[in-house]
Design an enzyme around this catalytic site. Structure first.
Site, PDB file in Angstrom:
ATOM      1  N   SER A 169       0.784  -1.075   0.310  1.00 27.16           N
ATOM      2  CA  SER A 169       0.311   0.008   0.399  1.00 27.16           C
ATOM      3  C   SER A 169       1.059   1.258   0.456  1.00 27.16           C
ATOM      4  O   SER A 169       0.630   1.860  -0.708  1.00 27.16           O
ATOM      5  CB  SER A 169      -1.101   0.208   1.289  1.00 27.16           C
ATOM      6  OG  SER A 169      -1.992  -0.947   0.858  1.00 27.16           O
ATOM      7  N   HIS A 176      -0.220   3.675   4.311  1.00 26.29           N
ATOM      8  CA  HIS A 176      -0.540   4.331   3.683  1.00 26.29           C
ATOM      9  C   HIS A 176      -0.522   5.589   3.505  1.00 26.29           C
ATOM     10  O   HIS A 176      -0.915   6.444   2.925  1.00 26.29           O
ATOM     11  CB  HIS A 176      -2.555   4.255   4.084  1.00 26.29           C
ATOM     12  CG  HIS A 176      -2.373   2.689   4.216  1.00 26.29           C
ATOM     13  ND1 HIS A 176      -2.084   1.447   4.770  1.00 26.29           N
ATOM     14  CD2 HIS A 176      -3.566   2.074   3.099  1.00 26.29           C
ATOM     15  CE1 HIS A 176      -2.953   0.401   4.742  1.00 26.29           C
ATOM     16  NE2 HIS A 176      -3.514   0.274   3.177  1.00 26.29           N
TER      17      HIS A 176
END
Length: 303
Positions: free
Chosen positions: A187, A250
């Site tokens: 991610s 993220h």
């Protein structure tokens, strides 16, 4: 102000109409030539890619020199590697279920583990391991759908730089803000690509068809919301027999993309090393990396 804005919009619409007219004339010429059918198809693909990836002023330059050499090897290779590692732990290693993988991946030599931070490769290799089917499918779909067109335009070296900057930023941020949690998944790299692309769409919004630009932004925002929702679930609502996984990658990957990624992707027809914005972004990134290294050595609760 309103008159100036109307003139700007009118100029943009005229440029787009002229561009579409030239494209139609070029396609008709190519259709008349039997040998030009393949070239017409390739031109059409590159034209679509240019509209999604570049502002209007850079599209002409891209179409003049557009080719698939080298092909988008980086994104395809990294995706195949991630898929191969996932299949290894899901099929060959004993697992209770495919949806959420726990024991196997937490013991993997690739996974970022707070107890094994001295094994420096884990700060990068964690991107190869994923926590379940929905985790890897989301990352693979996003990095293929966005990464391949980006690599067609900017080539593998630049896309690889942004992707790996997001991966490293993700693991270092996780080691600071969530120091006692494991970290898996690509991610950080995916969000770096998304962050760089998002900033380019935002900055060059006026050069796009408004509805088209809004549609792109809404797609990016929807994907981010869904993915972060899954990451938060993995972090705070994991079952008792599972292990929570950090989601800081993220956010850090997105910030890396909005800084380094934006400068890299906005320099399509410019020399990247001569752009002062690039060196400012690199200097800020390295300062954060040095702080993270210092934190991990001397201040981390995981010590």
């Amino acid at each position: 102000m309103a008159a100036a804005h109307d003139l700007e919009m009118e100029s943009t619409n005229l440029n787009m109409e002229r561009e579409m007219k030239e494209e139609l004339e070029e396609e008709e010429k190519m259709r008349d030539d039997g040998a030009g059918k393949d070239r017409a198809k390739n031109k059409k693909v590159h034209r679509i890619v240019s509209r999604w990836m570049l502002p209007e002023k850079a599209r002409g330059t891209y179409l003049e020199r557009a080719n698939c050499f080298p092909p988008p090897v980086f994104i395809i290779s990294i995706s195949l590697a991630e898929l191969a590692v996932f299949i290894y732990y899901a099929v060959w290693k004993p697992q209770k279920q495919w949806i959420t993988l726990d024991t196997g991946i937490l013991e993997s030599p690739f996974t970022y583990s707070p107890e094994k931070r001295e094994e420096a490769w884990r700060f990068i290799s964690y991107m190869l391991v994923h926590a379940g089917v929905q985790h890897i499918l989301g990352n693979l779909c996003m990095q293929l759908v966005l990464g391949i067109p980006l690599e067609m335009v900017h080539k593998g070296l630049r896309v690889g730089l942004v992707y790996l900057a997001g991966v490293i930023a993700g693991s270092l941020a996780s080691s600071i803000f969530d120091p006692l949690r494991y970290l898996v998944g690509a991610s950080g790299g995916v969000y770096a690509l998304m962050g760089g692309y998002f900033m380019n769409v935002l900055v060059n919004f006026r050069e796009m068809i408004p509805a088209f630009g809004i549609f792109r932004l809404l797609i990016i925002i929807l994907i981010i919301v869904l993915d972060i929702g899954f990451a938060l679930y993995r972090r705070f609502f994991v079952p008792e027999n599972g292990s929570p996984v950090s989601f800081a990658a993220h956010i850090a990957g997105g910030f890396a993309g909005m800084s380094i990624g934006y400068t890299v992707f906005s320099c399509f027809d410019k020399a990247l090393l001569k752009d002062p914005r690039f060196w400012i972004a690199i200097a800020a990134y390295l300062a954060c990396v040095l702080f993270a290294v210092f934190f991990n050595i001397f201040l981390s609760p995981a010590n």
